[in-house]
Design a protein around this motif. Sequence first.
Motif, mmCIF file in Angstrom:
data_model
loop_
_atom_site.group_PDB
_atom_site.id
_atom_site.type_symbol
_atom_site.label_atom_id
_atom_site.label_comp_id
_atom_site.label_asym_id
_atom_site.label_seq_id
_atom_site.Cartn_x
_atom_site.Cartn_y
_atom_site.Cartn_z
ATOM 1 N N GLN A 33 0.828 -1.206 0.000
ATOM 2 C CA GLN A 33 0.000 0.000 0.000
ATOM 3 C C GLN A 33 0.865 1.261 0.000
ATOM 4 O O GLN A 33 0.571 2.226 -0.717
ATOM 5 N N LEU A 78 -4.012 11.259 0.566
ATOM 6 C CA LEU A 78 -3.102 10.117 0.750
ATOM 7 C C LEU A 78 -2.830 9.910 2.234
ATOM 8 O O LEU A 78 -2.365 10.823 2.921
ATOM 9 N N GLU A 118 -6.033 15.288 -4.553
ATOM 10 C CA GLU A 118 -5.734 13.862 -4.419
ATOM 11 C C GLU A 118 -4.539 13.627 -3.505
ATOM 12 O O GLU A 118 -4.488 12.612 -2.796
ATOM 13 N N GLN A 127 1.457 6.976 -6.625
ATOM 14 C CA GLN A 127 0.412 7.974 -6.855
ATOM 15 C C GLN A 127 0.909 9.380 -6.537
ATOM 16 O O GLN A 127 0.604 10.346 -7.254
ATOM 17 N N LEU A 128 1.670 9.504 -5.464
ATOM 18 C CA LEU A 128 2.204 10.820 -5.106
ATOM 19 C C LEU A 128 3.142 11.337 -6.188
ATOM 20 O O LEU A 128 3.057 12.514 -6.587
ATOM 21 N N ILE A 146 2.237 1.756 -3.468
ATOM 22 C CA ILE A 146 1.227 2.295 -4.394
ATOM 23 C C ILE A 146 0.992 3.779 -4.133
ATOM 24 O O ILE A 146 0.901 4.594 -5.068
ATOM 25 N N GLU A 147 0.904 4.152 -2.857
ATOM 26 C CA GLU A 147 0.687 5.558 -2.526
ATOM 27 C C GLU A 147 1.881 6.417 -2.950
ATOM 28 O O GLU A 147 1.706 7.572 -3.366
ATOM 29 N N SER A 188 3.118 10.538 -9.322
ATOM 30 C CA SER A 188 2.332 10.852 -10.515
ATOM 31 C C SER A 188 1.660 12.221 -10.396
ATOM 32 O O SER A 188 1.695 13.031 -11.333
ATOM 33 N N ARG A 189 1.076 12.512 -9.231
ATOM 34 C CA ARG A 189 0.403 13.799 -9.058
ATOM 35 C C ARG A 189 1.396 14.951 -9.030
ATOM 36 O O ARG A 189 1.124 16.026 -9.588
ATOM 37 N N TRP A 246 2.438 15.668 -12.461
ATOM 38 C CA TRP A 246 1.349 16.347 -13.158
ATOM 39 C C TRP A 246 1.370 17.851 -12.867
ATOM 40 O O TRP A 246 1.153 18.682 -13.742
#
Length: 345
Positions: free
Chosen positions: A152, A187, A183, A159-160, A155-156, A162-163, A166
Motif C-alpha cells: 500500500q 493520501l 488527491e 500515486q504521489l 502504491i501511494e 504521478s500527481r 502532473w
Amino acid sequence: MTEPSPKHQDDFPLDDQLEKAPKTNTHKTVPEPQKIRRSLWLLLGLVFGSITTLSALPYLPLSIARQLNLPVLTVIQPVMSPPPLTPAMVKDQKIVVAPPEFDKKVLHNLQASMDSLQQRLNSFSPLKGRMQTLSQDLQALHANQTAVRAAQISIETMQLHSRLSWITNPSSHLPQMQLAWEEIVLLPSLNETQHQQAKVMLALAAKRQRDVYRWQQELDRVIDSYHYQPISSHNRLSDWLPSEGRFAPVSAWLIQQLHLQKVQQKDHAIVKLRQQLRSIQQNMRLEQWPDAKSWMALRSRLQLHRLHHDSSLPPLTIPEDFSPIQSDIQRLQQTARDWLKESSQ
C-alpha cells in the motif's frame, strides 16, 4: 499491753519508783496517773499499727489482698502524649510495614493446586497443538499485514509521484493543479507536516482559480458595455452569394446563420478593443498574461469608459499587475518539485 522493756526504764523514773515501793495491798486500785499513761501508750500503738498496715497495703500481692478482704487501691498514672510530629520528622521517618505472615499450609496447598493444573495442561496435548497452530497463524497473518502495508505504501508513493509530476508539467494549469493537490491531501501515507503543506497548496490553487474566473466574468461585462450601431440592417452576404443554381440552398443557409453589416467609421476602434479584450480573456484561461505596460494603459482606458458609461458601477476588480498570481503558480510547481526531490532520495 506488756510492760516496757528494762532498757527503757530510764525514760520513766516515776514508774520505777512506784515499782520499787513496798506493795502493802495487792488488791489496791492502780493510781490514776498510771492508767492514763497506759491508755496513752495503747492509743499510740493502735495508731502506729494502723498507719503501718495502710502503708503496706499497696505492696501486698493482689491475691493476698483479696483473701484478706482488704481494699484494693488502683493508681492511675497519666500517660505522657508523644510530642507532635514536624514535617521534617515525618520526612525522615521511615515506615516499616511488616510482611504478612502466610500460613505455610495454605501456601503448600496453593502450590499443589498450581502443579496439578500445570500437569493437566501438559497432559492435554490437543489443546497444546491447537495453541501452537494458532500462534503460527497469527504470525502468518502479521506477516501478511506487513506485506500488504508495504504494498500500500508503494502504491501511494507511485500515486504521489504521478500527481507531483502532473503539477510540475508546463502544460498543466490551475484546474489541473487544484485536482492534483486534492488527491495528494487524501493520501494516508503523508506525515503531519506534508499533510498541512498540501492543504495550504490546495487552498492557494483554489483561490487563484476563483480569481481567474472572476476576472473573466469582469471582462465579459466590460465587453458588453462597448456596443455599436450598424448603418443598416441589410445583410451584405446576400450580395456576394449566388441566389440561383445548385448553390442557392447553401447561400440561403449562410445568410440565415451569418449577418454582415456595414458599420460606421468610428466603430472600428470599438470592434478592435472588443477583440483585444476577448483575446486577453482566452489567454487568462491558459495562464498567459498580458504585458504589464500595455495592460496598465488598457485598464486605465477601461476604467474611464466605465465612469463615463455609468458612474454608479464599482471600479474594475481586475488587478493592474498579474505578477502575484504568476508567483503563486510558480510556488505551487516549486513545492511539487521539492517533494519529488525529497522522495527520490
